[in-house]
Design a protein around this motif. Structure first.
Motif, PDB file in Angstrom:
ATOM      1  N   ALA A 210      58.720  29.223  85.235  1.00  0.00           N
ATOM      2  CA  ALA A 210      58.455  28.137  86.173  1.00  0.00           C
ATOM      3  C   ALA A 210      57.005  27.709  86.050  1.00  0.00           C
ATOM      4  N   GLY A 211      56.776  26.443  86.319  1.00  0.00           N
ATOM      5  CA  GLY A 211      55.415  25.917  86.294  1.00  0.00           C
ATOM      6  C   GLY A 211      55.375  24.538  86.905  1.00  0.00           C
ATOM      7  N   SER A 212      54.182  24.111  87.272  1.00  0.00           N
ATOM      8  CA  SER A 212      53.995  22.767  87.804  1.00  0.00           C
ATOM      9  C   SER A 212      52.866  22.096  87.041  1.00  0.00           C
ATOM     10  N   PHE A 213      53.012  20.780  86.862  1.00  0.00           N
ATOM     11  CA  PHE A 213      52.095  20.055  86.002  1.00  0.00           C
ATOM     12  C   PHE A 213      51.856  18.659  86.572  1.00  0.00           C
ATOM     13  N   PRO A 214      50.626  18.149  86.487  1.00  0.00           N
ATOM     14  CA  PRO A 214      50.400  16.760  86.883  1.00  0.00           C
ATOM     15  C   PRO A 214      51.080  15.820  85.895  1.00  0.00           C
ATOM     16  N   VAL A 215      51.729  14.793  86.424  1.00  0.00           N
ATOM     17  CA  VAL A 215      52.401  13.833  85.562  1.00  0.00           C
ATOM     18  C   VAL A 215      51.392  12.991  84.788  1.00  0.00           C
ATOM     19  N   PHE A 216      50.228  12.748  85.409  1.00  0.00           N
ATOM     20  CA  PHE A 216      49.168  11.981  84.750  1.00  0.00           C
ATOM     21  C   PHE A 216      47.938  12.888  84.625  1.00  0.00           C
ATOM     22  N   PRO A 217      47.914  13.774  83.640  1.00  0.00           N
ATOM     23  CA  PRO A 217      46.837  14.764  83.555  1.00  0.00           C
ATOM     24  C   PRO A 217      45.477  14.168  83.242  1.00  0.00           C
ATOM     25  N   ASN A 218      45.413  12.942  82.764  1.00  0.00           N
ATOM     26  CA  ASN A 218      44.141  12.341  82.364  1.00  0.00           C
ATOM     27  C   ASN A 218      43.645  11.319  83.370  1.00  0.00           C
ATOM     28  N   ARG A 219      44.052  11.460  84.630  1.00  0.00           N
ATOM     29  CA  ARG A 219      43.592  10.530  85.663  1.00  0.00           C
ATOM     30  C   ARG A 219      42.084  10.634  85.828  1.00  0.00           C
ATOM     31  N   ASP A 221      38.310  10.830  87.554  1.00  0.00           N
ATOM     32  CA  ASP A 221      37.785  11.725  88.585  1.00  0.00           C
ATOM     33  C   ASP A 221      37.979  11.142  89.972  1.00  0.00           C
ATOM     34  N   ALA A 222      37.853   9.807  90.076  1.00  0.00           N
ATOM     35  CA  ALA A 222      38.030   9.175  91.380  1.00  0.00           C
ATOM     36  C   ALA A 222      39.431   9.380  91.894  1.00  0.00           C
ATOM     37  N   ALA A 223      40.428   9.239  91.013  1.00  0.00           N
ATOM     38  CA  ALA A 223      41.812   9.451  91.428  1.00  0.00           C
ATOM     39  C   ALA A 223      42.056  10.907  91.761  1.00  0.00           C
ATOM     40  N   ALA A 224      41.448  11.792  90.980  1.00  0.00           N
ATOM     41  CA  ALA A 224      41.685  13.216  91.190  1.00  0.00           C
ATOM     42  C   ALA A 224      41.125  13.701  92.512  1.00  0.00           C
ATOM     43  N   THR A 225      40.076  13.015  93.012  1.00  0.00           N
ATOM     44  CA  THR A 225      39.486  13.452  94.274  1.00  0.00           C
ATOM     45  C   THR A 225      40.023  12.698  95.466  1.00  0.00           C
ATOM     46  N   SER A 226      41.017  11.834  95.249  1.00  0.00           N
ATOM     47  CA  SER A 226      41.625  11.114  96.353  1.00  0.00           C
ATOM     48  C   SER A 226      42.577  12.013  97.102  1.00  0.00           C
ATOM     49  N   ALA A 227      43.190  11.479  98.164  1.00  0.00           N
ATOM     50  CA  ALA A 227      44.118  12.279  98.974  1.00  0.00           C
ATOM     51  C   ALA A 227      45.240  12.835  98.130  1.00  0.00           C
ATOM     52  N   ALA A 229      46.284  13.492  94.012  1.00  0.00           N
ATOM     53  CA  ALA A 229      45.899  13.470  92.607  1.00  0.00           C
ATOM     54  C   ALA A 229      47.006  12.934  91.732  1.00  0.00           C
ATOM     55  N   GLY A 230      48.045  12.399  92.328  1.00  0.00           N
ATOM     56  CA  GLY A 230      49.150  11.857  91.560  1.00  0.00           C
ATOM     57  C   GLY A 230      50.354  12.774  91.580  1.00  0.00           C
ATOM     58  N   PRO A 231      51.474  12.292  91.046  1.00  0.00           N
ATOM     59  CA  PRO A 231      52.713  13.080  91.072  1.00  0.00           C
ATOM     60  C   PRO A 231      52.574  14.413  90.334  1.00  0.00           C
TER      61      PRO A 231
END
Length: 727
Positions: A210-219, A221-227, A229-231
């Motif tokens: 099992a594992g979890s992964f960001p769908v958009f790993p290259n978002r 920094d601004a997106a990553a620090t938002s409420a 970080a994406g799906p």
């Protein structure tokens, strides 16, 4: 994670980010807060209080049940950390973390478990409603039993929390929830991907990755620090094989796949789940106790070597939720395809000496459902108040049948039906804080069921039926005073009956007139309780409860519509005392005790003498001691006691008590690798998972035993080793 403040805060932050939208419900805790080095992090499920300073609440151990987080003494939240510590024989035993709940098995491990709570032999879930990420598990008009609840597809390692409620006091809960309900929620993400392999006694082999992964790993920094970080995509594959201690190898084969896509947090977000599950097994069903005692049959032998089954379940579900100062909205929908095929033989040669009594219960089912809820904050007579309104609709399309078989080959149709069943529930519930020490929870629920049945085997049994039921609810909560709260709860509930039992005009087994039953059967429950944190590091609750049911559903081995049939009205009362104590920062004690008095209200209503309810367990105790992270070592030992219980209505036959102790020892070998050992039934006690009073005939030349005892032995001592690697 429960033994150090830093770990405690980390766990609770995970709960805040990844918890299910159920935390937004007005029925959930009205405020939760976690303190870490002077900083407060809060989750507020009451929009009316979002702007207010929240009272500090401590979270101790395996349960998030501190004062101020429940609307009944018997309601609570089980944290996923408990399931990581517990040695589990089967996935369904995650529900044994609910105080007073007992989970057993009377057949093969691919079949739904037997559940016991508050003096109910719930069979496979008749009066206990279960859901996984909002999708109901119970099956109305099931091939085997009304409310059949198969949890074998649950992956315990991925469970974030279990929210449980006992009694009939909550408007959100509808069908099958007279004794209570539990909602299981998966995690949205994992700290790190992992793979684990388990090997053990009796050819037990299991692999989980099992594992979890960001769908958009290259978002950015601004997106990553938002409420958000994406799906995030969580994926898991779980495979199992085992033969068990049975002389007839169980041949259990299971494959379980989970895909979960999520975005957002507990305030605003959405999720989409996909589940694919399939299992195949051979069964050693219950056998006559007299044959085991005489030595004619070994303890783990079967009388019919061709019993067994197959099951598949495919689910696609999605939910969306939003929450602000004005209120909240939750929307979810699900689509499920489910199949079950069971071959069973409980009476052997009593009914059909020439062929044996084996029968096949088969169904194919498609389910479409939705749940909508909206809550809004407002003032009621100048007091903070929240009102929630909800709509729940479910439509089942079912092809269900019962067939006489010999060695899994059908030779006669008993019944074969196409059933369409719609259940719709509309509820409204208000939570008002009248002052600092008194709040109320008042609700009303209206349920409608509509059944259409087309009999493919006997045209006269085709027909339709419908019914509705109104269920008021009320809870009064007083306190806290000195970290202590008091609860008074009351409400109506119900369970539905099998559409075949409702609509049939002719008994397909005897050919005589059928005795129809009502579509909906009511229950009324009441409870008084106390919850206290007055003693440092101890959560303790005490509940005194009473429950009346208009019609009891009981186990029936040779039923023509399944394994549960209606019986007379019943009454129950009891007491539950639960304690969760953190002795120090590495040692935790859980002790849960329950007593129930269960009787039929009218003796001889069904033609039998006595008022005892068969298989109503009167005494249950669970005691667990957990050691965590002592120089890399952890461990848990849990004792479960079930008291002797009546098997016959006159109490002439009694099922024996049982005492089982399980142990788990874990060692952290490195930051990425751990090894654990489970010893199940560590003292190798001989006990029975279940006992029944039952007619049977063991061979064509043997006499019929009119009121014998059949048993399913509990499994002997087993060892399981698990190696886990964080990837």
């Amino acid at each position: 994670m429960y033994v150090r403040r830093v770990r405690l805060v980390h766990s609770c932050l995970q709960l805040a980010v990844f918890a299910s939208p159920v935390l937004l419900s007005a029925q959930a805790s009205h405020a939760q807060a976690i303190t870490a080095q002077g900083n407060m992090v809060a989750i507020d499920s009451n929009p009316a209080k979002m702007a207010k300073t929240l009272q500090r609440v401590s979270v101790i151990g395996h349960y998030d049940n501190a004062v101020g987080t429940s609307n009944a003494a018997s309601q609570g939240i089980i944290l996923g950390s408990l399931l990581q510590d517990l040695p589990l024989l089967r996935p369904g035993e995650v529900l044994e973390a609910i105080p007073g709940m007992v989970v057993t098995q009377h057949s093969g491990d691919g079949k739904a478990n037997q559940y016991f709570l508050r003096g109910y032999n719930l069979d496979h879930g008749t009066d206990f409603a279960t859901g996984v990420d909002g999708v109901p598990v119970n099956m109305p008009t099931n091939a085997h039993g009304q409310g059949y609840s198969d949890l074998n597809f649950v992956i315990p390692e991925l469970v974030q929390q279990i929210d449980y409620r006992k009694g009939t006091y909550f408007a959100e809960n509808g069908d099958f929830s007279a004794a209570g309900s539990a909602d299981i929620y998966y995690r949205n993400s994992l700290l790190a991907p992992f793979a684990q392999v388990t090997v053990g006694s009796y050819d037990y082999r299991r692999a989980l990755i099992a594992g979890s992964f960001p769908v958009f790993p290259n978002r950015s920094d601004a997106a990553a620090t938002s409420a958000s970080a994406g799906p995030i995509l969580l994926a898991a594959v779980d495979g199992l094989e085992e033969n068990g201690p049975w002389r007839l190898p169980e041949g259990m084969r299971k494959l379980n796949i989970l895909l979960r896509l999520t975005d957002g947090d507990a305030t605003n977000g959405w999720s989409i789940d996909g589940i694919a599950y399939q299992a195949h097994w051979n069964s050693t069903d219950q056998v006559p106790l007299a044959l085991i005692q005489s030595g004619q049959l070994c303890r783990f032998c079967a009388l019919d070597p061709t019993d067994g089954g197959d099951s598949t379940r495919d689910i696609l579900s999605g939910e969306w939720h939003t929450h602000d100062a004005a209120g909240y909205t939750k929307v979810m929908a699900y689509l499920e395809h489910y199949q079950l095929q069971l071959f069973s033989d409980f009476t052997f040669f009593e009914l059909r000496p020439a062929t044996g009594d084996q029968f096949e219960q088969e169904e194919a089912r498609n389910i479409l459902g939705t749940k909508l809820a909206h809550g809004w904050a407002h003032n009621l007579f100048d007091h903070d108040s929240t009102t929630e309104a909800g709509l729940q609709i479910r439509r089942d399309y079912i092809h269900v049948g019962l067939f006489d078989t010999e060695a899994r080959v059908p030779f006669q149709t008993v019944n074969d039906n196409l059933v369409g069943e719609t259940e719709a529930g509309l509820y409204i519930e208000n939570t008002t804080e009248w002052n600092e020490w008194f709040r109320t929870l008042a609700g009303m629920r209206e349920d409608i069921v509509q059944m259409n049945l087309t009999s493919l085997s006997l045209a006269q049994n085709s027909g339709s039926a419908s019914a509705s039921r109104t269920s008021p609810k009320l809870s009064l909560i007083f306190g806290p005073w000195h970290d202590t709260e008091f609860f008074i709860n009351a409400g109506d509930g119900f369970h539905s009956n099998d559409a075949r039992g409702v609509i049939y005009k002719i008994d397909p087994t005897t050919g005589g007139p059928a005795s129809p039953v009502p579509p909906l059967v009511g229950a009324f429950g009441e409870e008084a309780g106390i919850r206290t944190d007055a003693i440092p590091d101890l959560q303790s609750s005490l509940a005194l409860w009473h429950l009346n049911t208009a019609s009891e559903l009981i186990y029936n081995a040779d039923s023509d519509i399944g394994s549960t049939t209606p019986n007379g009205a019943s009454t129950r009362y009891g007491v539950e005392w639960n304690n969760h104590l953190m002795l120090n920062n590495w040692l935790l004690l859980d002790a849960d005790l329950a007593y129930t008095h269960a009787r039929y209200t009218h003796e001889n209503e069904n033609g039998l003498s006595g008022d005892y309810i068969p298989n109503a367990v009167p005494k249950v105790a669970s005691i667990g001691l957990t050691v965590h992270d002592v120089d890399g070592w952890s461990g848990d030992i849990k004792l479960r006691y079930i008291g002797a219980y009546p098997l016959s209505q006159d109490d002439a036959l009694v099922g024996p008590s049982s005492l089982v102790t399980n142990l788990r020892v874990q060692r952290q070998l490195s930051p990425r690798m751990s090894l654990s050992l489970d010893v199940l039934n560590i003292f190798d006690r001989k006990y029975y998972d279940i006992s029944y009073e039952q007619d049977y005939r063991v061979s064509t030349t043997a006499p019929v035993v009119p009121a014998g005892i059949t048993v399913h032995p509990g499994e002997p001592r087993e060892f399981r080793f698990t190696l886990r690697l964080n990837l």
